[in-house]
Design a protein around this motif. Sequence first.
Motif, short mmCIF file in Angstrom:
data_model
loop_
_atom_site.label_atom_id
_atom_site.label_comp_id
_atom_site.label_asym_id
_atom_site.label_seq_id
_atom_site.Cartn_x
_atom_site.Cartn_y
_atom_site.Cartn_z
N ARG A 9 11.39 -6.04 -2.87
CA ARG A 9 11.36 -4.35 -3.24
C ARG A 9 11.38 -4.09 -4.70
NH1 ARG A 9 11.66 -0.09 0.27
NH2 ARG A 9 13.92 0.47 -0.90
N ASP A 10 12.81 -4.37 -5.09
CA ASP A 10 13.26 -4.56 -6.55
C ASP A 10 12.12 -4.96 -7.73
OD1 ASP A 10 15.52 -3.76 -5.82
OD2 ASP A 10 16.84 -5.17 -6.18
N LEU A 11 11.22 -6.23 -7.44
CA LEU A 11 10.81 -6.54 -8.24
C LEU A 11 9.67 -5.41 -8.60
CD1 LEU A 11 10.60 -10.00 -8.11
CD2 LEU A 11 11.73 -8.83 -9.59
N LEU A 12 8.98 -5.07 -6.69
CA LEU A 12 8.09 -4.03 -6.86
C LEU A 12 8.24 -2.89 -7.47
CD1 LEU A 12 6.02 -4.03 -3.19
CD2 LEU A 12 5.85 -5.89 -5.16
N LYS A 13 9.52 -2.14 -7.56
CA LYS A 13 10.01 -1.28 -8.14
C LYS A 13 9.90 -1.05 -9.31
CE LYS A 13 12.75 2.67 -7.47
NZ LYS A 13 13.10 3.46 -7.88
N VAL A 14 10.25 -2.13 -9.96
CA VAL A 14 10.49 -2.36 -11.40
C VAL A 14 8.63 -2.21 -12.20
CG1 VAL A 14 10.39 -3.96 -13.17
CG2 VAL A 14 12.33 -3.84 -11.61
N ALA A 15 7.73 -2.72 -11.44
CA ALA A 15 6.33 -2.16 -11.82
C ALA A 15 6.27 -1.52 -11.39
CB ALA A 15 5.77 -3.41 -10.70
N GLY A 16 6.80 -0.48 -11.02
CA GLY A 16 5.88 0.92 -10.77
C GLY A 16 5.57 1.72 -9.47
N ILE A 17 5.60 0.12 -7.80
CA ILE A 17 4.77 0.53 -6.92
C ILE A 17 5.71 2.02 -6.15
CG2 ILE A 17 4.65 -0.54 -4.91
CD1 ILE A 17 3.90 -2.51 -6.70
N PRO A 18 5.17 2.30 -5.43
CA PRO A 18 6.16 3.90 -4.72
C PRO A 18 6.05 2.54 -3.77
CG PRO A 18 3.09 4.31 -4.37
CD PRO A 18 3.71 3.02 -5.69
N MET A 19 7.71 3.89 -3.59
CA MET A 19 8.71 3.47 -1.97
C MET A 19 9.30 3.81 -2.03
SD MET A 19 9.76 -0.52 -3.03
CE MET A 19 8.91 -0.90 -4.62
N PRO A 192 3.30 -3.15 6.38
CA PRO A 192 1.95 -2.53 5.92
C PRO A 192 2.37 -1.61 4.55
CG PRO A 192 3.15 -1.61 7.18
CD PRO A 192 4.35 -2.95 6.85
N LEU A 193 1.02 -1.42 3.65
CA LEU A 193 1.14 0.24 2.90
C LEU A 193 0.76 1.02 3.67
CD1 LEU A 193 1.05 0.26 -0.20
CD2 LEU A 193 -1.50 -0.16 -0.19
N VAL A 194 1.24 1.36 3.25
CA VAL A 194 0.96 2.67 4.08
C VAL A 194 0.97 3.82 3.99
CG1 VAL A 194 2.75 2.46 6.62
CG2 VAL A 194 2.91 3.73 4.41
N THR A 195 -0.47 5.26 4.60
CA THR A 195 -0.40 6.77 3.98
C THR A 195 0.82 7.30 4.47
OG1 THR A 195 -2.45 6.94 5.31
CG2 THR A 195 -2.34 5.68 3.35
N THR A 196 1.04 8.51 4.10
CA THR A 196 1.30 9.12 5.46
C THR A 196 0.88 10.74 5.45
OG1 THR A 196 2.53 10.35 2.98
CG2 THR A 196 3.48 8.62 4.06
N PRO A 197 1.45 11.72 6.21
CA PRO A 197 0.29 12.40 6.76
C PRO A 197 0.53 13.14 5.55
CG PRO A 197 2.10 11.79 8.35
CD PRO A 197 2.51 10.82 7.42
N ASP A 198 1.11 12.80 4.65
CA ASP A 198 1.10 14.14 3.38
C ASP A 198 0.74 13.90 2.47
OD1 ASP A 198 3.02 12.82 3.13
OD2 ASP A 198 4.52 14.32 2.44
N GLY A 199 -0.45 12.58 2.77
CA GLY A 199 -0.79 11.90 1.12
C GLY A 199 -0.48 11.73 0.30
N LYS A 200 0.91 10.27 0.69
CA LYS A 200 1.58 9.38 0.41
C LYS A 200 0.90 7.93 0.52
CE LYS A 200 5.67 11.95 -1.48
NZ LYS A 200 6.04 12.89 0.46
N VAL A 201 0.89 7.52 -1.14
CA VAL A 201 0.82 5.82 0.03
C VAL A 201 2.01 5.60 -0.54
CG1 VAL A 201 -0.56 3.93 -1.12
CG2 VAL A 201 -2.23 6.14 -0.38
N LEU A 202 2.13 4.57 0.70
CA LEU A 202 3.83 3.88 0.25
C LEU A 202 4.13 2.70 -0.16
CD1 LEU A 202 6.43 6.69 1.99
CD2 LEU A 202 6.26 5.87 -1.10
N ALA A 203 4.89 1.78 -0.15
CA ALA A 203 4.98 -0.01 0.12
C ALA A 203 5.69 0.27 0.70
CB ALA A 203 5.79 -0.92 -1.07
N LEU A 204 5.69 0.24 2.69
CA LEU A 204 7.36 -0.27 3.86
C LEU A 204 7.83 -1.33 3.77
CD1 LEU A 204 6.92 2.65 4.21
CD2 LEU A 204 5.98 1.96 6.80
N ASP A 205 7.08 -2.67 3.48
CA ASP A 205 7.68 -3.64 3.43
C ASP A 205 7.15 -4.39 2.71
OD1 ASP A 205 8.65 -5.57 4.65
OD2 ASP A 205 6.88 -6.64 5.90
N ALA A 206 7.73 -5.16 2.18
CA ALA A 206 7.69 -6.50 0.56
C ALA A 206 8.13 -8.06 1.03
CB ALA A 206 8.46 -6.14 -0.69
N LYS A 207 7.22 -8.55 0.43
CA LYS A 207 7.37 -9.96 1.11
C LYS A 207 6.76 -11.26 -0.65
CE LYS A 207 6.39 -14.14 3.64
NZ LYS A 207 7.14 -15.13 4.31
#
Length: 379
Positions: A9-19, A192-207
């Motif tokens: 997750r730390d590596l995804l975060k550095v790249a700007g992936i929303p979570m 999963p990469l999820v969508t939320t009911p309020d329209g966001k796209v978020l990373a929920l898991d990272a491997k």
Amino acid sequence: MNLHEYQARDLLKVAGIPMFDGDVASTPTEAEAIARRLGGTVVVKAQVHVGGRGKAGGVKLARNPAEALECASQILGMTIKGLVVNKVLVVPAADIATESYVGLILDRATQLPVFMVSDAGGVDIEEVAAKTPEKITKIAVDPRYGLMPHQALTLALALYRDWAHVKAATKIMMQLYQVFMNNGASLAEINPLVTTPDGKVLALDAKIIIDDNELDRRPDLAVLRDESGEEPSEVQARRANLTFIKLDGNVGCVVNGAGLAMATMDLVKYYGGEPANFLDIGGSSNPEKVVNALKIITADPNVKVILFNIFGGITRTDDVANGIVAATKQFEVKVPIVIRLTGTNEAEAFKILEGVGMVAMNDMDAAVSKAVGLTKEVA
Ligand code: GDP
Ligand code: MN
């Protein structure tokens, strides 16, 4: 090298992936404190190097700090697929509208990084691939040019219809590709990469799996290794600078050079045996390496015979012979040792071994068939 979810997750975060921002805990009270700080419902997630934690009870929702404490005390210390959970990740829970799979692997067949996405996410992607392969979209990336914007768009369109989702996912594809390339990964996956009911796209898991060859130049990644999730004999071998992979057979192989090691394993199979390991002691001939190799192999209770296959080029076979003698003086080797040596200083090597009553051979075929034969005798 496998990363834990919290490290990936730390590596995804550095790249700007929303979570969502979370934190990692080693005790239930720490998990409780994190849940209090985050507020609201949180997810408590086992940090172990296996997939399917959800199904195994390693991912739990907690509505308040007290429940987080309770969940963490259940999950910490539990065993998932043979691995003990030492840490949990605590993150705010997301409301999930859809779950997708997004993965990037280094594909051996095409020798390219290949993106795989599927709107059947959340579950085992292997299962999707086996039962409904049409639900997976694949795109190979030419690393000379990187992931092209139109390729990222194609991947996003395979997942979503809503334009806001497509735009967000396109950006995430580009970011994930950067994570993969910048860290020498052989796999980077969001499931999963999820969508939320309020329209966001978020990373929920990272491997993420980092190619071991990347680690020498990336000490910042090398420190992320968690040896508690690895095969003990492989950990020991790495520390001794040996290239070792444990296998299920009973012929312990000690070979110099990866090519010869592969050929040796082939020949063991040819004569009806099963190798217990792949082991390359390398080109240099350091008796210490031979001692370490024998320690690791004799620790495997499946091993019925040890087969040395040494081609002396840069490797001096007398050094290997000295290593064998030194090892047998340090500890008792309870299984027979078959030694094939040829090349540099072989006359000296044969003499050294004869001095302790061991017989070496010159011929590879003869040595391998003898070793395999011995496994059948002792059995
Ligand atoms: P894995 O089973 O090891 O892959 O662990 P995941 O992190 O993918 O979690 C497994 C499943 O738990 C996901 O597919 C989700 O269905 C669920 N889950 C994980 N995080 C959340 C969350 O924040 N909210 C909700 N509602 N479910 C979650
Ligand atoms: Mn997952």
